[in-house]
Design a protein around this motif. Structure first.
Motif, PDB file in Angstrom:
ATOM      1  N   ALA A  37       0.822  -1.221   0.000  1.00 41.86           N
ATOM      2  CA  ALA A  37       0.000   0.000   0.000  1.00 41.86           C
ATOM      3  C   ALA A  37       0.849   1.262   0.000  1.00 41.86           C
ATOM      4  O   ALA A  37       0.326   2.363  -0.191  1.00 41.86           O
ATOM      5  CB  ALA A  37      -0.933   0.002   1.209  1.00 41.86           C
ATOM      6  N   ALA A  38       2.155   1.121   0.182  1.00 40.42           N
ATOM      7  CA  ALA A  38       3.032   2.297   0.166  1.00 40.42           C
ATOM      8  C   ALA A  38       2.947   3.040  -1.154  1.00 40.42           C
ATOM      9  O   ALA A  38       3.210   4.248  -1.206  1.00 40.42           O
ATOM     10  CB  ALA A  38       4.475   1.883   0.454  1.00 40.42           C
ATOM     11  N   TYR A  39       2.560   2.341  -2.220  1.00 45.37           N
ATOM     12  CA  TYR A  39       2.483   3.020  -3.520  1.00 45.37           C
ATOM     13  C   TYR A  39       1.432   4.132  -3.496  1.00 45.37           C
ATOM     14  O   TYR A  39       1.497   5.104  -4.258  1.00 45.37           O
ATOM     15  CB  TYR A  39       2.189   2.012  -4.650  1.00 45.37           C
ATOM     16  N   LYS A  40       0.447   4.025  -2.590  1.00 49.62           N
ATOM     17  CA  LYS A  40      -0.618   5.030  -2.514  1.00 49.62           C
ATOM     18  C   LYS A  40      -0.141   6.335  -1.868  1.00 49.62           C
ATOM     19  O   LYS A  40      -0.831   7.353  -1.938  1.00 49.62           O
ATOM     20  CB  LYS A  40      -1.795   4.492  -1.697  1.00 49.62           C
ATOM     21  N   THR A  41       1.029   6.290  -1.234  1.00 53.21           N
ATOM     22  CA  THR A  41       1.444   7.473  -0.490  1.00 53.21           C
ATOM     23  C   THR A  41       1.838   8.630  -1.407  1.00 53.21           C
ATOM     24  O   THR A  41       1.827   9.789  -0.973  1.00 53.21           O
ATOM     25  CB  THR A  41       2.619   7.145   0.454  1.00 53.21           C
ATOM     26  N   ALA A  42       2.173   8.339  -2.657  1.00 51.16           N
ATOM     27  CA  ALA A  42       2.446   9.434  -3.597  1.00 51.16           C
ATOM     28  C   ALA A  42       1.197  10.294  -3.766  1.00 51.16           C
ATOM     29  O   ALA A  42       1.254  11.521  -3.721  1.00 51.16           O
ATOM     30  CB  ALA A  42       2.916   8.870  -4.941  1.00 51.16           C
ATOM     31  N   SER A  43       0.052   9.631  -3.944  1.00 49.04           N
ATOM     32  CA  SER A  43      -1.212  10.366  -4.056  1.00 49.04           C
ATOM     33  C   SER A  43      -1.557  11.064  -2.748  1.00 49.04           C
ATOM     34  O   SER A  43      -2.080  12.183  -2.743  1.00 49.04           O
ATOM     35  CB  SER A  43      -2.350   9.410  -4.444  1.00 49.04           C
ATOM     36  N   LEU A  44      -1.234  10.409  -1.636  1.00 48.81           N
ATOM     37  CA  LEU A  44      -1.543  10.990  -0.318  1.00 48.81           C
ATOM     38  C   LEU A  44      -0.753  12.287  -0.099  1.00 48.81           C
ATOM     39  O   LEU A  44      -1.314  13.297   0.340  1.00 48.81           O
ATOM     40  CB  LEU A  44      -1.213   9.967   0.771  1.00 48.81           C
ATOM     41  N   VAL A  45       0.533  12.263  -0.432  1.00 46.43           N
ATOM     42  CA  VAL A  45       1.355  13.469  -0.282  1.00 46.43           C
ATOM     43  C   VAL A  45       0.813  14.580  -1.183  1.00 46.43           C
ATOM     44  O   VAL A  45       0.711  15.746  -0.768  1.00 46.43           O
ATOM     45  CB  VAL A  45       2.829  13.170  -0.621  1.00 46.43           C
ATOM     46  N   ARG A  46       0.456  14.227  -2.381  1.00 42.14           N
ATOM     47  CA  ARG A  46      -0.068  15.225  -3.318  1.00 42.14           C
ATOM     48  C   ARG A  46      -1.339  15.875  -2.771  1.00 42.14           C
ATOM     49  O   ARG A  46      -1.527  17.094  -2.889  1.00 42.14           O
ATOM     50  CB  ARG A  46      -0.346  14.564  -4.668  1.00 42.14           C
ATOM     51  N   LEU A  47      -2.216  15.083  -2.157  1.00 46.85           N
ATOM     52  CA  LEU A  47      -3.456  15.623  -1.590  1.00 46.85           C
ATOM     53  C   LEU A  47      -3.171  16.522  -0.391  1.00 46.85           C
ATOM     54  O   LEU A  47      -3.851  17.533  -0.197  1.00 46.85           O
ATOM     55  CB  LEU A  47      -4.391  14.479  -1.199  1.00 46.85           C
ATOM     56  N   PHE A  48      -2.178  16.166   0.423  1.00 46.59           N
ATOM     57  CA  PHE A  48      -1.800  17.024   1.547  1.00 46.59           C
ATOM     58  C   PHE A  48      -1.320  18.386   1.040  1.00 46.59           C
ATOM     59  O   PHE A  48      -1.712  19.432   1.561  1.00 46.59           O
ATOM     60  CB  PHE A  48      -0.686  16.371   2.377  1.00 46.59           C
ATOM     61  N   ILE A  49      -0.452  18.361   0.033  1.00 42.71           N
ATOM     62  CA  ILE A  49       0.065  19.609  -0.527  1.00 42.71           C
ATOM     63  C   ILE A  49      -1.068  20.432  -1.138  1.00 42.71           C
ATOM     64  O   ILE A  49      -1.136  21.652  -0.960  1.00 42.71           O
ATOM     65  CB  ILE A  49       1.149  19.319  -1.586  1.00 42.71           C
ATOM     66  N   LYS A  50      -1.975  19.769  -1.824  1.00 46.14           N
ATOM     67  CA  LYS A  50      -3.113  20.462  -2.428  1.00 46.14           C
ATOM     68  C   LYS A  50      -3.980  21.124  -1.361  1.00 46.14           C
ATOM     69  O   LYS A  50      -4.568  22.195  -1.584  1.00 46.14           O
ATOM     70  CB  LYS A  50      -3.937  19.469  -3.249  1.00 46.14           C
ATOM     71  N   ALA A  51      -4.063  20.505  -0.178  1.00 50.93           N
ATOM     72  CA  ALA A  51      -4.857  21.057   0.929  1.00 50.93           C
ATOM     73  C   ALA A  51      -4.133  22.198   1.635  1.00 50.93           C
ATOM     74  O   ALA A  51      -4.704  22.819   2.532  1.00 50.93           O
ATOM     75  CB  ALA A  51      -5.204  19.953   1.929  1.00 50.93           C
ATOM     76  N   GLY A  52      -2.893  22.462   1.252  1.00 51.09           N
ATOM     77  CA  GLY A  52      -2.148  23.563   1.850  1.00 51.09           C
ATOM     78  C   GLY A  52      -1.258  23.163   3.010  1.00 51.09           C
ATOM     79  O   GLY A  52      -0.744  24.030   3.721  1.00 51.09           O
TER      80      GLY A  52
END
Length: 403
Positions: A18-33
């Motif tokens: 599931a670590a592969y999903k963390t790229a999307s997770l980081v991107r969403l955090f950055i998008k949220a500010g």
């Protein structure tokens, strides 16, 4: 605006598919500010590369205490990382990592940082169905929750083994939604409505001239942002200023004159919990306002002035349950004048500015204030940025509701 905006997120990644999903997770955090730093276990680098995560997070990725291949490598301070974070999220949290968290088995940077963290810690388990339901895993969940950690439950779906069932790490969008909902529910001023005034007022002389002052409105706007970040709904009534806000929890109402600000304040005041009057309202206005531009003619021009309505005093007279905070800008006998204003205007707290203090006053990015409460307790503060002063003011509001 997301409650994650401005938050410092420390993402810990352990070694599971599931670590592969963390790229999307980081991107969403950055998008949220949010500001993001990533810690990886050595095993997690087999599933997602540090280069990907450092590119997305805009920060170096931490994986070891130091680089053994670099003689000049600096020690990665797990304590500093733990203190830096507002929120720590471990995702995916494998059975191995969960067991280490429970037992304090500190054999990698992620666990060392977890043990040093002072912030809320969330974990998103990810493992196969039988592992997820194993008594040792269930025991780890129970113990970690007793430690105060917060589980983001795994979802049901297709697993890496080919089986289908519970154990799939929550999707990145669902992790973000879980964090936002949980953090919002714990905000200390959630459900409160706060009225804030900001900026100067302009009192017309004719269609092109006015009486005003040098207030930028920054102090009031910073208070509004701080109040919204703490969960409150904000009604920000501002005189003329170039400042703006993008937060959906802040209702910005622009006015020009003292009368317009007076009317707006009294319209909203009965429905609010707190009022913070940070505006620099004109004390006087022209008695007569010309409909046409006044021509330059005589060597002297006299403007007859009359008092404006005192917004703060009128709110003090009509307040019931509201916590009322006023500002005082003084040049002499500061403390005594502020105490008189507390009594005269029926305030709960006053924020005193002195133009004698370097770095305070209009047009500055900093402020130096003294708090004086209705019991005349005097609390001087250090020179700080207006953003930090706004936090100090909101902490007084929080303390009021904690009594």
């Amino acid at each position: 605006m997301s409650v994650l905006s401005g938050k410092k997120i420390l993402l810990g990644i352990s070694g599971g598919i599931a670590a592969y999903k963390t790229a999307s997770l980081v991107r969403l955090f950055i998008k949220a500010g949010a500001h993001v730093q990533v810690i990886m276990t050595p095993a997690s680098k087999d599933f997602v590369t540090p280069l990907t995560l450092s590119t997305l997070s805009k920060n170096p990725v931490h994986a070891t205490f130091f680089n053994e291949e670099d003689e000049d490598a600096q020690w990665t301070n797990h304590v500093e990382l733990g203190l830096w974070a507002d929120v720590m999220l471990i995702a995916p949290a494998t059975a191995n990592t969960l067991s280490k968290m429970v037992n304090g088995n500190c054999d990698n940077l992620l666990i060392a940082t977890y043990l040093s963290a002072k912030c809320p810690v969330y974990f998103a388990p990810a493992m196969d169905l039988d592992m997820y339901k194993h008594p040792s895993t269930v025991s780890s969940f129970t113990t970690l929750k007793q430690f105060g950690n917060i589980i983001i439950p795994a979802e049901t779906g297709e697993l890496a083994s080919g089986l289908s069932g519970e154990g799939r790490m929550a999707e990145p969008e669902n992790i973000i939604a879980f964090l936002e909902k949980d953090l919002e529910s714990k905000l200390p001023l959630k459900g409160k409505i706060i009225l804030i005034t900001a900026g100067p007022t302009y009192e017309a002389i004719d269609p092109v001239r006015f009486i005003g002052n040098h207030s930028s409105g920054k102090m009031g706007f910073d208070i509004a942002i701080s109040a919204a970040n703490l969960g409150s709904k904000v009604i920000l009534i501002s005189g003329p200023t170039h400042l703006s806000v993008q937060d959906s929890n802040i209702n910005l109402i622009r006015v020009t004159s003292a009368k317009e600000m007076y009317d707006a304040c009294h319209h909203y005041f009965p429905s609010v919990d707190v009022a913070i009057c940070a505006a620099a309202v004109a004390d006087y206005k022209p008695k007569l306002v010309s409909n046409q531009k006044i021509k330059k003619s005589d060597a002297e021009f006299i403007i007859e002035l009359e008092k404006t309505k005192d917004i703060l005093a009128s709110l003090g007279q009509s307040k019931k349950k509201q916590f009322l905070i006023g500002f005082a800008l003084e040049t002499e006998n500061e403390i005594e004048n502020a105490k008189l204003k507390i009594q005269k205007k029926n305030l709960d707290l006053i924020v005193l500015n002195s133009l004698q203090d370097e770095g305070a006053g209009f047009g500055k990015s900093t402020n130096k204030i003294t708090f004086i409460d209705k019991n005349f307790l005097v609390e001087p503060m250090d020179l700080k940025s207006k953003e930090l002063v706004a936090i100090d003011i909101m902490n007084k509001v929080i303390t009021h509701y904690e009594k």
